[in-house]
Design a protein around this motif. Structure first.
Motif: not given
Length: 304
Positions: A30-40, A240-244, A269-276
């Motif tokens: 891969p060339r895209i990495g994701i840090v799966c914090g809250s919401g992901l 970098v692309l970041a969101f909270s 965070s769990e309630n926003r999981e699907k949207v995020c």
């Protein structure tokens, strides 16, 4: 100075050893990495042909101690796009040094990651923000860094980047344009913002005086993570692309009961999981397959 350089060489060799361990066990690049914090937290579960590696089995990797952090690196695909997801991150307040907290980001660079997508939970400072809102980072204020605590302290890793990395364009303009466009297409503008994030040390939450100060500084959200990883990603020349996810609101009156707790943060965070998750999937698709009508955005995001 010689001892510092020697220690740096040892750390670099540890990073290379961790990267070699992973590359030898998967053909996914891969060339895209994701840090799966809250919401992901569950995004990696959607990967096809997934190959998962527990942190404790990766040479020299730290182990997360925070509830809700799984502690796995996952390689896989979404819509045939190869990705690497980090499930569980590391915090200075857990007792880890900042170089250890950011060790995985340098390993991600060594396995080929060029673009980092990262999320966390944060407290709303902007009075217009509500619990459950999403804030895309336009910039940040790094309070620990202003006090001399930086993951870039010590001998420089010249193989990754310069001694004094520029930070004026920390949050990639083209990636932010994609994110704003995706939010508009998803019609989530009523709870989607672009703002300034402040990083604090934690693990205690902010006092009323500290929150009042942040409003004076026109800070929109505050949290205890993400910025250290972002600094290292930029030192490694990642984009970098970041969101909270806004999980708490400011308490600015002394007679109000302070009821912030970690369980409530996880629930929001769990309630926003699907949207995020949908939001990130759409952003990833446009990063790899930019629309022809947005050449000015896609010109710097062409798949290599």
């Amino acid at each position: 100075m010689a001892s510092l350089a020697c220690a740096n060489n040892e750390k670099y060799n540890q990073m290379k050893e961790a990267a070699a361990y992973l590359l030898a066990r998967t053909d996914i690049r891969p060339r895209i990495g994701i840090v799966c914090g809250s919401g992901l937290s569950n995004l990696a579960e959607e990967f096809t042909d997934a190959e998962s590696f527990q942190y404790r089995r990766i040479p020299h990797f730290p182990i997360s101690t925070v509830d809700g952090h799984a502690g796995r690196l996952v390689f896989g695909y979404i819509e045939n796009i190869p990705l690497l997801a980090m499930k569980g991150c590391f915090h200075h307040f857990e007792g880890y040094s900042l170089p250890i907290c950011t060790f995985p980001i340098r390993v991600m660079k060594l396995v080929g990651i060029e673009i980092l997508i990262i999320t966390n939970a944060s407290g709303g400072v902007n009075e217009k923000y509500n619990i459950g809102d999403i804030m895309l980072l336009r910039d940040h204020i790094n309070f620990p860094g202003l006090c001399g605590k930086s993951p870039l302290n010590g001998a420089n890793f010249t193989d990754f980047g310069p001694r004094f990395p520029p930070m004026a364009n920390t949050y990639d303009k083209e990636l932010r344009e994609i994110a704003v466009r995706v939010a508009d297409e998803m019609k989530i503008n009523k709870f989607f913002h672009v703002g300034i994030y402040a990083c604090v040390g934690g693990p205690s939450c902010e006092t009323i005086a500290e929150q009042q100060m942040m409003r004076l500084f026109e800070i929109d959200a505050v949290g205890m993570s993400m910025v250290h990883e972002i600094l290292v990603a930029r030192h490694c020349k990642m984009r970098v692309l970041a969101f909270s996810i806004i999980t708490t609101e400011s308490i600015l009156e002394y007679d109000l009961e302070d009821t912030i707790n970690h369980e409530e943060i996880l629930a929001v965070s769990e309630n926003r999981e699907k949207v995020c998750s949908e939001f990130v999937r759409k952003c990833i698709h446009e990063i790899e397959y930019p629309p022809e009508s947005t050449d000015n955005v896609g010109s710097l995001i062409i798949k290599k």
